[in-house]
Design a protein around this motif. Structure first.
Motif, mmCIF file in Angstrom:
data_model
loop_
_atom_site.group_PDB
_atom_site.id
_atom_site.type_symbol
_atom_site.label_atom_id
_atom_site.label_comp_id
_atom_site.label_asym_id
_atom_site.label_seq_id
_atom_site.Cartn_x
_atom_site.Cartn_y
_atom_site.Cartn_z
ATOM 1 N N LEU A 186 0.808 -1.214 0.000
ATOM 2 C CA LEU A 186 0.000 0.000 0.000
ATOM 3 C C LEU A 186 0.842 1.266 0.000
ATOM 4 O O LEU A 186 0.520 2.219 -0.725
ATOM 5 N N PRO A 187 1.959 1.361 0.795
ATOM 6 C CA PRO A 187 2.776 2.583 0.698
ATOM 7 C C PRO A 187 3.302 2.833 -0.707
ATOM 8 O O PRO A 187 3.291 3.965 -1.196
ATOM 9 N N GLY A 188 3.758 1.780 -1.367
ATOM 10 C CA GLY A 188 4.264 1.950 -2.722
ATOM 11 C C GLY A 188 3.183 2.342 -3.693
ATOM 12 O O GLY A 188 3.407 3.155 -4.606
ATOM 13 N N LEU A 189 1.970 1.776 -3.535
ATOM 14 C CA LEU A 189 0.871 2.117 -4.433
ATOM 15 C C LEU A 189 0.465 3.579 -4.281
ATOM 16 O O LEU A 189 0.248 4.289 -5.274
ATOM 17 N N LEU A 190 0.358 4.058 -3.037
ATOM 18 C CA LEU A 190 0.007 5.462 -2.831
ATOM 19 C C LEU A 190 1.111 6.388 -3.329
ATOM 20 O O LEU A 190 0.838 7.467 -3.871
ATOM 21 N N SER A 191 2.372 5.989 -3.148
ATOM 22 C CA SER A 191 3.465 6.788 -3.688
ATOM 23 C C SER A 191 3.403 6.833 -5.214
ATOM 24 O O SER A 191 3.680 7.869 -5.826
ATOM 25 N N LEU A 192 3.036 5.708 -5.842
ATOM 26 C CA LEU A 192 2.863 5.685 -7.297
ATOM 27 C C LEU A 192 1.780 6.669 -7.731
ATOM 28 O O LEU A 192 1.943 7.403 -8.716
ATOM 29 N N LEU A 193 0.671 6.705 -7.007
ATOM 30 C CA LEU A 193 -0.385 7.675 -7.328
ATOM 31 C C LEU A 193 0.109 9.101 -7.149
ATOM 32 O O LEU A 193 -0.234 9.995 -7.933
ATOM 33 N N GLY A 194 0.930 9.334 -6.099
ATOM 34 C CA GLY A 194 1.484 10.665 -5.909
ATOM 35 C C GLY A 194 2.411 11.071 -7.040
ATOM 36 O O GLY A 194 2.367 12.212 -7.524
ATOM 37 N N VAL A 195 3.268 10.147 -7.490
ATOM 38 C CA VAL A 195 4.168 10.440 -8.610
ATOM 39 C C VAL A 195 3.371 10.730 -9.871
ATOM 40 O O VAL A 195 3.674 11.670 -10.632
ATOM 41 N N THR A 196 2.301 9.951 -10.114
ATOM 42 C CA THR A 196 1.480 10.169 -11.304
ATOM 43 C C THR A 196 0.789 11.526 -11.257
ATOM 44 O O THR A 196 0.748 12.254 -12.252
ATOM 45 N N GLY A 197 0.255 11.877 -10.080
ATOM 46 C CA GLY A 197 -0.360 13.193 -9.948
ATOM 47 C C GLY A 197 0.634 14.322 -10.138
ATOM 48 O O GLY A 197 0.336 15.337 -10.778
ATOM 49 N N GLY A 198 1.852 14.154 -9.592
ATOM 50 C CA GLY A 198 2.876 15.170 -9.785
ATOM 51 C C GLY A 198 3.288 15.293 -11.245
ATOM 52 O O GLY A 198 3.577 16.408 -11.725
ATOM 53 N N ALA A 199 3.330 14.157 -11.987
ATOM 54 C CA ALA A 199 3.676 14.215 -13.401
ATOM 55 C C ALA A 199 2.641 15.011 -14.189
ATOM 56 O O ALA A 199 2.978 15.754 -15.117
ATOM 57 N N LEU A 200 1.357 14.874 -13.838
ATOM 58 C CA LEU A 200 0.316 15.641 -14.513
ATOM 59 C C LEU A 200 0.378 17.117 -14.160
ATOM 60 O O LEU A 200 0.058 17.972 -14.987
ATOM 61 N N LEU A 201 0.809 17.427 -12.935
ATOM 62 C CA LEU A 201 0.798 18.827 -12.487
ATOM 63 C C LEU A 201 2.032 19.597 -12.940
ATOM 64 O O LEU A 201 1.928 20.765 -13.349
ATOM 65 N N PHE A 202 3.215 18.978 -12.859
ATOM 66 C CA PHE A 202 4.457 19.731 -12.993
ATOM 67 C C PHE A 202 5.239 19.438 -14.276
ATOM 68 O O PHE A 202 6.200 20.158 -14.566
ATOM 69 N N LEU A 203 4.880 18.400 -15.015
ATOM 70 C CA LEU A 203 5.607 18.069 -16.233
ATOM 71 C C LEU A 203 4.694 18.211 -17.444
ATOM 72 O O LEU A 203 3.463 18.122 -17.326
ATOM 73 N N ASP A 204 5.320 18.434 -18.622
ATOM 74 C CA ASP A 204 4.541 18.424 -19.853
ATOM 75 C C ASP A 204 4.000 17.026 -20.121
ATOM 76 O O ASP A 204 4.389 16.053 -19.451
ATOM 77 N N PHE A 205 3.140 16.919 -21.123
ATOM 78 C CA PHE A 205 2.415 15.661 -21.299
ATOM 79 C C PHE A 205 3.357 14.491 -21.578
ATOM 80 O O PHE A 205 3.316 13.472 -20.886
ATOM 81 N N GLN A 206 4.231 14.601 -22.576
ATOM 82 C CA GLN A 206 5.098 13.469 -22.920
ATOM 83 C C GLN A 206 6.123 13.155 -21.832
ATOM 84 O O GLN A 206 6.274 11.993 -21.437
ATOM 85 N N GLY A 237 5.805 13.819 -18.689
ATOM 86 C CA GLY A 237 5.022 13.319 -17.549
ATOM 87 C C GLY A 237 4.575 11.890 -17.755
ATOM 88 O O GLY A 237 4.555 11.080 -16.814
ATOM 89 N N LEU A 238 4.194 11.551 -19.012
ATOM 90 C CA LEU A 238 3.782 10.176 -19.303
ATOM 91 C C LEU A 238 4.947 9.210 -19.112
ATOM 92 O O LEU A 238 4.791 8.122 -18.538
ATOM 93 N N ARG A 239 6.137 9.603 -19.562
ATOM 94 C CA ARG A 239 7.303 8.738 -19.394
ATOM 95 C C ARG A 239 7.666 8.606 -17.905
ATOM 96 O O ARG A 239 8.064 7.524 -17.442
ATOM 97 N N HIS A 240 7.550 9.701 -17.177
ATOM 98 C CA HIS A 240 7.853 9.658 -15.739
ATOM 99 C C HIS A 240 6.885 8.734 -15.003
ATOM 100 O O HIS A 240 7.307 7.932 -14.150
ATOM 101 N N ALA A 241 5.595 8.819 -15.325
ATOM 102 C CA ALA A 241 4.615 7.929 -14.681
ATOM 103 C C ALA A 241 4.861 6.474 -15.074
ATOM 104 O O ALA A 241 4.726 5.564 -14.239
ATOM 105 N N ALA A 242 5.252 6.233 -16.333
ATOM 106 C CA ALA A 242 5.542 4.855 -16.762
ATOM 107 C C ALA A 242 6.742 4.288 -16.017
ATOM 108 O O ALA A 242 6.749 3.114 -15.627
ATOM 109 N N ALA A 243 7.770 5.114 -15.780
ATOM 110 C CA ALA A 243 8.918 4.646 -15.001
ATOM 111 C C ALA A 243 8.513 4.307 -13.570
ATOM 112 O O ALA A 243 9.007 3.328 -12.987
ATOM 113 N N ALA A 244 7.603 5.098 -12.986
ATOM 114 C CA ALA A 244 7.129 4.801 -11.634
ATOM 115 C C ALA A 244 6.349 3.495 -11.595
ATOM 116 O O ALA A 244 6.471 2.705 -10.653
#
Length: 669
Positions: free
Chosen positions: A52-72, A74-81
């Motif tokens: 569960l800690p890792g899953l919530l951290s993954l959601l946090g990374v995905t949300g941060g990618a949408l907020l602070f990175l451009d689309f492409q 951010g998509l690569r950053h979320a895929a790495a997570a």
């Protein structure tokens, strides 16, 4: 009337911690390198691990990618997570996962595998940026997941990452907020490190700050590296001198080199130095020279040796005992195989039973096995009729089976006892390492004015006994007050001896500066080993009160309820664990954290006073108590218990009262 206040919500604290971790991963994505990579958010996700800690951290990374990175990006950053979380989940139960290099390498490879696909036809500078971000990701993950990393070091890393996110933020265009904060943090770090290490840390921080803009330069890498080394060299001097030494390379490079706006860099340098100079003295870590003197004989050489001894014992435990699977149990079929070797080999029907009707013979033994294992002996009716009617040596075969069954049960009992002894010995190595580590980091005396207190205690043996099987003690050391109550099994001299031994050993641990949790686990293991040779078990009730703040921690091993009275409110604290010596040696004691405000009473009792099912009278007595004399309260509890329960068991009462400011008379014990 009685009032019940629930204990602090552990589940709520757990939920808040997980949500805070997810929010941190989200915010750390703002620390972008070249506008494309956010290695520190992936490092925080790698440190969270699977589940569960890792899953919530993954959601946090995905949300941060949408907020602070451009689309492409951010998509690569979320895929790495996602790839990192999948790898940690797949290998979390293996020995490979517990290797120190696994998570740093997995995090860096996850980012490289995702990003390299998009870099196939890009220039070399893009590859260098990706490799640099991956190296910073591996280094940050290694620091966050290392066994010896302290909470302060992790906090400093997170603070540096958040400062990088603020590098593009300026105040009226005059100076960069992130660069100023990063300089102040490096000045703090340079107090504790030697010059070479501080210079390396400054160069890494400067490199990350240089990579934040999309057109990176290496000005801050050189400036922060030289500044960190100079600040560490002058670390023992007054604070203004290390700050000035740190600023010199920055000022020189900003003026001599035509890179970036020099005025903004100079003002950022001045702002960071001013922030460092304005910090309260108590926030400053000890300088490197003072830490080096810790190796001198007679000062803190003993804690250092204790720490090294603890590391050696922990390494021994990890090398020899961790992840060692027990041997599989012996198959009961060996009983029939060995009995058949003795009886069936010379039988005239051997070929008929073991070749032509092998399946029927095999099924007959399977059907008889549960009954004879449960009873401990074999009888003819345990076997099916088609087998007993055909067997011409049934009596001899049953006798051979019983002999082999007796030997089989003896071997099983021996292996069970051997496995239990090995497990206890393994845990002793681990707990001894924890004890030495706790003694090496024993807290120093607190400089603040502690709260006053008054303690009262009373013992009463069971009717017909001269010695009480309950024992208690009060220990004051290192700004802490410990209240200890132990109830030995039964009553009389044996119970008195066990309880007195428990109290004496635990008191020695606490006076040596060892934390209660490892001390109690070690004592529980020792009592379990002693119980195998005829010893007994005891309950343990321990209150650890920090006198400077009133914060307290209650530890219980099978103890009777305890009570906190404040004004007219009474809170009861119970335990569901077994007594020390019966509780599993790997299980820690039950822990409850609470606060004792001024004017409150805390009462500990043994089960001879009351138990969980018959203590309503005691809660009503405490709720209606309006006195201020703690001795009168213990006497009243003892008297009321005797009128209700007689002298059918040993009785012990231990109470502490924290007086109001106007009642601060000298304490009474």
């Amino acid at each position: 009337m009685k009032f019940h206040l629930p204990p602090p919500g552990r589940r709520l604290r757990r939920i808040l911690t997980l949500l805070g971790q997810a929010a941190l991963c989200c915010v750390l994505t703002a620390a972008r390198l070249g506008g494309l990579y956010a290695p520190f958010s992936l490092a925080a996700a790698a440190a969270a691990g699977p589940g569960l800690p890792g899953l919530l951290s993954l959601l946090g990374v995905t949300g941060g990618a949408l907020l602070f990175l451009d689309f492409q990006p951010g998509l690569r950053h979320a895929a790495a997570a996602v790839l990192l979380f999948a790898a940690q989940t797949a290998f979390c139960d293996t020995k490979l996962y517990r290797r120190p290099a696994f998570r740093p390498l997995t995090a860096a490879l996850s980012q490289l595998l995702i990003q390299s696909v998009y870099l196939l036809y890009r220039p070399l500078s893009q590859w260098v940026l990706c490799l640099t971000a991956s190296a910073l990701l591996a280094a940050a993950t290694a620091l966050l997941t290392a066994h010896g990393t302290t909470l302060r070091q992790k906090g400093l890393l997170y603070a540096a990452a958040l400062s990088l996110a603020l590098v593009p933020v300026t105040v009226e265009g005059l100076f960069s907020v992130g660069k100023a904060l990063l300089m102040a943090e490096l000045l703090l770090l340079s107090r504790r490190l030697p010059p070479l290490t501080a210079g390396l840390a400054g160069a890494c921080a400067g490199l990350a700050a240089d990579l934040v803009p999309e057109t990176p330069a290496l000005l801050l890498t050189v400036a922060y590296g030289c500044g960190g080394a100079l600040a560490a060299f002058y670390g023992r001097l007054p604070r203004i001198l290390p700050a000035a030494a740190f600023s010199l390379p920055i000022m020189a490079l900003a003026v001599l080199l035509d890179v970036g706006p020099p005025r903004q860099l100079l003002l950022s340098c001045l702002a960071g130095g001013a922030a460092y100079l304005l910090l309260p003295r108590r926030w400053l870590p000890p300088c490197a020279e003072r830490a080096a003197r810790a190796d001198a004989p007679g000062e803190t050489a003993k804690p250092r040796r204790l720490e090294q001894s603890a590391a050696a014992l922990r390494s021994l435990y990890d090398s020899f005992f961790r992840d060692t699977a027990p041997a599989p149990p012996e198959n009961p079929s060996v009983i029939f195989d060995r009995a058949a070797e003795q009886v069936c080999r010379s039988c005239v029907l051997c070929a008929n039973c073991w070749q032509q009707n092998y399946n029927a013979t095999y099924n007959a033994f399977n059907d008889a096995c549960p009954a004879l294992l449960r009873r401990g002996t074999a009888q003819p009716e345990d076997f099916p009729l088609y087998f007993t009617a055909r067997c011409v040596h049934l009596r001899e075969f049953i006798a051979a089976v019983n002999e082999e069954l007796r030997l089989f049960l003896l071997r099983r009992q021996y292996h069970r006892q051997l496995s239990c002894s090995r497990r206890q010995a393994q845990e002793q190595y681990a707990q001894m390492g924890d004890l030495l580590a706790a003694a090496a980091h024993a807290p120093a005396e607190e400089p603040t004015v502690p709260m006053g207190y008054r303690v009262s205690s009373a013992l009463r043996p069971k009717e017909g006994q001269q010695l009480c099987g309950d024992q208690l003690a009060t220990v004051e050391t290192g700004g802490m007050l410990y209240l200890l109550l132990s109830d030995g099994m039964g009553s009389g001299p044996e119970a008195h001896r066990e309880a007195a031994l428990t109290v004496r050993l635990l008191e020695q641990f606490l006076r040596a500066g060892i934390e209660p949790a490892p001390a109690l686990k070690t004592l529980n293991s020792a009592l379990a080993l002693r119980g195998e040779t005829g010893g007994a078990f005891t309950t343990i009730d321990l209150l650890a009160l920090r006198r400077s703040t009133g914060e307290a921690t209650l530890y219980k091993y099978g103890a009777a309820p305890s009570y906190l009275k404040h004004t007219a409110h009474v809170t009861r604290f119970t335990a569901h664990s077994l007594p020390a010596g019966l509780q599993a040696t790997a299980e820690p004691p039950e822990v409850t954290r609470l606060a004792l405000p001024a004017g409150s009473y805390f009462v500990m009792i043994s089960d001879g006073i009351a138990d969980e099912n018959s203590d309503e009278w005691l809660q009503n007595l405490l709720a209606g108590w309006n006195g201020t004399d703690v001795h009168a309260l213990t006497a009243l509890i003892l008297s009321e218990s005797r009128s209700r329960r007689g002298l059918e068991d040993d009785c012990a009462v231990l109470a502490v009262h924290l007086p109001l400011p106007g009642e601060n008379r000298p304490r009474q014990v």
